[in-house]
Design a protein around this motif. Structure first.
Motif, PDB file in Angstrom:
ATOM      1  N   UNK A 129      -7.642  29.100   4.810  1.00  0.00           N
ATOM      2  CA  UNK A 129      -9.015  29.576   4.951  1.00  0.00           C
ATOM      3  C   UNK A 129      -9.861  29.143   3.754  1.00  0.00           C
ATOM      4  N   UNK A 130      -9.266  29.249   2.572  1.00  0.00           N
ATOM      5  CA  UNK A 130      -9.996  28.862   1.360  1.00  0.00           C
ATOM      6  C   UNK A 130     -10.363  27.385   1.392  1.00  0.00           C
ATOM      7  N   UNK A 131      -9.454  26.553   1.890  1.00  0.00           N
ATOM      8  CA  UNK A 131      -9.731  25.122   1.959  1.00  0.00           C
ATOM      9  C   UNK A 131     -10.867  24.829   2.943  1.00  0.00           C
ATOM     10  N   UNK A 132     -10.846  25.490   4.099  1.00  0.00           N
ATOM     11  CA  UNK A 132     -11.918  25.302   5.086  1.00  0.00           C
ATOM     12  C   UNK A 132     -13.258  25.776   4.523  1.00  0.00           C
ATOM     13  N   UNK A 133     -13.238  26.889   3.811  1.00  0.00           N
ATOM     14  CA  UNK A 133     -14.455  27.446   3.240  1.00  0.00           C
ATOM     15  C   UNK A 133     -15.042  26.534   2.172  1.00  0.00           C
ATOM     16  N   UNK A 134     -14.184  26.020   1.302  1.00  0.00           N
ATOM     17  CA  UNK A 134     -14.675  25.159   0.230  1.00  0.00           C
ATOM     18  C   UNK A 134     -15.205  23.838   0.794  1.00  0.00           C
ATOM     19  N   UNK A 135     -14.568  23.328   1.819  1.00  0.00           N
ATOM     20  CA  UNK A 135     -15.075  22.122   2.471  1.00  0.00           C
ATOM     21  C   UNK A 135     -16.485  22.344   3.005  1.00  0.00           C
ATOM     22  N   UNK A 136     -16.705  23.479   3.641  1.00  0.00           N
ATOM     23  CA  UNK A 136     -18.031  23.834   4.154  1.00  0.00           C
ATOM     24  C   UNK A 136     -19.033  23.967   3.009  1.00  0.00           C
ATOM     25  N   UNK A 137     -18.598  24.625   1.940  1.00  0.00           N
ATOM     26  CA  UNK A 137     -19.472  24.851   0.793  1.00  0.00           C
ATOM     27  C   UNK A 137     -19.933  23.530   0.181  1.00  0.00           C
ATOM     28  N   UNK A 138     -19.007  22.580   0.078  1.00  0.00           N
ATOM     29  CA  UNK A 138     -19.338  21.304  -0.549  1.00  0.00           C
ATOM     30  C   UNK A 138     -20.092  20.364   0.385  1.00  0.00           C
ATOM     31  N   UNK A 139     -19.643  20.269   1.631  1.00  0.00           N
ATOM     32  CA  UNK A 139     -20.211  19.272   2.537  1.00  0.00           C
ATOM     33  C   UNK A 139     -21.529  19.716   3.163  1.00  0.00           C
ATOM     34  N   UNK A 140     -21.650  21.004   3.477  1.00  0.00           N
ATOM     35  CA  UNK A 140     -22.826  21.471   4.218  1.00  0.00           C
ATOM     36  C   UNK A 140     -23.834  22.240   3.375  1.00  0.00           C
ATOM     37  N   UNK A 141     -23.388  22.708   2.215  1.00  0.00           N
ATOM     38  CA  UNK A 141     -24.301  23.476   1.355  1.00  0.00           C
ATOM     39  C   UNK A 141     -24.561  22.799   0.010  1.00  0.00           C
ATOM     40  N   UNK A 142     -23.795  21.761  -0.320  1.00  0.00           N
ATOM     41  CA  UNK A 142     -24.023  21.033  -1.562  1.00  0.00           C
ATOM     42  C   UNK A 142     -23.713  21.844  -2.810  1.00  0.00           C
ATOM     43  N   UNK A 143     -22.687  22.696  -2.744  1.00  0.00           N
ATOM     44  CA  UNK A 143     -22.287  23.517  -3.890  1.00  0.00           C
ATOM     45  C   UNK A 143     -20.852  23.178  -4.264  1.00  0.00           C
TER      46      UNK A 143
END
Length: 415
Positions: free
Chosen positions: A344-358
């Motif tokens: 879950x953490x990996x999926x969340x961080x991927x979203x954070x980096x790719x879609x939110x630019x954080x």
């Protein structure tokens, strides 16, 4: 029959290594590019960067770049060659040691090429098999590895728990009476994962009853806490009671190297017995000159620390107002605690980096207990209110997906 040493390594890659095929190059060993700043490039996109320990924004400060560049041009990266005891000693190394000692209000200081090896070696040098070590269970890996070198007895106390500390200092005292040795207590000034200050004031109070010496690793406190950034000992009013003080140049100073400081006779002993420095090449001159400039800027530019704390307070208050759990941080280190497993953490961080630019560091088991995720943010002077607002908005979005099971479904599909 003996077994092949590498059989185990191939079969068991360790709690983190088992994720290497999926994680390497993105979640671990990521490649941030461009000048060190509040926004850098990752995976072809600009991201707000919260994972760089450049607290005071010195890494690419024009004055720093000028000094670093001129020093490298004049000396290269080799001079002085050899260990300091043999051929690598210069007046500028001595000057930096004097200025570090004066800054943290100690008699003498000794330069270290790297903080990790330096403090490991210092622990090894300070104790014999008859001595007892008492240390906080949450201390950094460099301290744990230093303690592992110790051939004598050691006691670990629960993190920042003074009841546990007293129990173990009593045990250590009884043991030391039998062995004829002394006691070394080790704490951090700032615990780098959760952002809590070590309870130095309370530890020091026990010196009235128990005979021990105190070593403090202040990697994250140096430059960020206390008057003029002089560290956690000044923040808590106990600098005089810290017997051996350690700080690194790799955080607030945005460089390489570290130093130990204390009474002159103790530091001289370390100079002649610290194996990681006795048998290692001297800190290159470009880094020495760069460290002198950085220390001067910390001393003479209080606005750097002021801006750091303005950003820290804005980030932490904004996250707390949005309902996030930051634990008990008392420093610039900003841990955001969430619940979930590693996929879950990996999926969340991927979203954070790719879609939110954080971009921020992710901390999972075995560094912290199973079921917990820490998103660890390091504010700096270079961050802006826009960076902070974007981050809080993004964190609110990913928290919702974590709680409604979106990331669990994504992780299951990938698996």
């Amino acid at each position: 029959m003996t077994t092949d040493l590498f059989d185990r390594i191939v079969k068991d890659k360790g709690p983190l290594g088992k994720w290497a095929d999926k994680a390497e190059g993105y979640y671990v060993f990521p490649k941030l590019e461009g000048p060190i700043s509040n926004r850098m490039s990752f995976n072809g996109k600009k991201v707000v960067t919260w994972s760089i320990n450049d607290y005071l924004g010195l890494a690419n400060h024009p004055e720093i770049l000028k000094v670093d560049g001129e020093a490298a041009l004049e000396h290269g990266m080799a001079y002085p060659m050899g260990a300091r005891m043999m051929s690598g000693h210069t007046p500028l190394h001595e000057q930096l040691e004097r200025e570090c000692a004066e800054f943290v209000d100690k008699e003498k200081a000794y330069l270290l090429n790297f903080g990790y090896q330096g403090i490991m070696s210092a622990i090894d040098a300070l104790v014999t098999k008859n001595d007892i070590i008492v240390y906080d269970m949450d201390t950094h890996a460099c301290i744990i590895d230093g303690v592992r070198l110790h051939s004598g007895k050691r006691f670990v106390y629960r993190h920042n728990d003074m009841e546990s500390f007293e129990k173990n200092i009593k045990r250590a005292s009884k043991m030391a009476e039998k062995t004829g040795g002394g006691i070394l207590v080790i704490s951090e000034g700032v615990f780098g994962m959760r952002g809590e200050q070590g309870r130095l004031k309370e530890i020091v109070a026990f010196k009235k009853e128990y005979n021990f010496r105190l070593l403090v690793d202040d990697a994250h406190g140096f430059g960020t806490l206390g008057k003029d950034g002089r560290g956690t000992g000044f923040e808590q009013g106990v600098q005089d009671d810290i017997d051996v003080y350690f700080a690194t140049f790799a955080k607030s100073m945005a460089g390489i190297g570290a130093f130990l400081a204390g009474d002159a006779d103790v530091i001289q002993y370390l100079q002649y017995n610290l194996r990681s420095q006795m048998f290692a090449k001297s800190l290159p001159m470009a880094m020495v000159k760069g460290a002198l400039k950085r220390l001067d800027m910390i001393r003479t530019m209080p606005e750097l620390k002021t801006k750091l704390w303005e950003n820290t307070n804005a980030l932490q208050s904004g996250l707390r107002n949005a309902g996030f759990d930051l634990g008990t941080t008392q420093t610039c280190i900003t841990p955001v605690f969430l619940k979930g497993d590693i996929p879950e953490a990996m999926a969340m961080v991927n979203d954070l980096r790719e879609n939110h630019g954080i971009f921020c560091s992710i901390v999972v088991y075995p560094v912290i207990p199973k079921g917990l995720i820490i998103l660890r943010l390091i504010p700096t002077t270079t961050h802006t209110q826009e960076d902070i607002d974007e981050t809080i908005t993004a964190f609110s979005a990913i928290r919702e997906k974590l709680e409604n099971g979106t990331y669990k479904k994504i992780a299951a599909q990938i698996a």
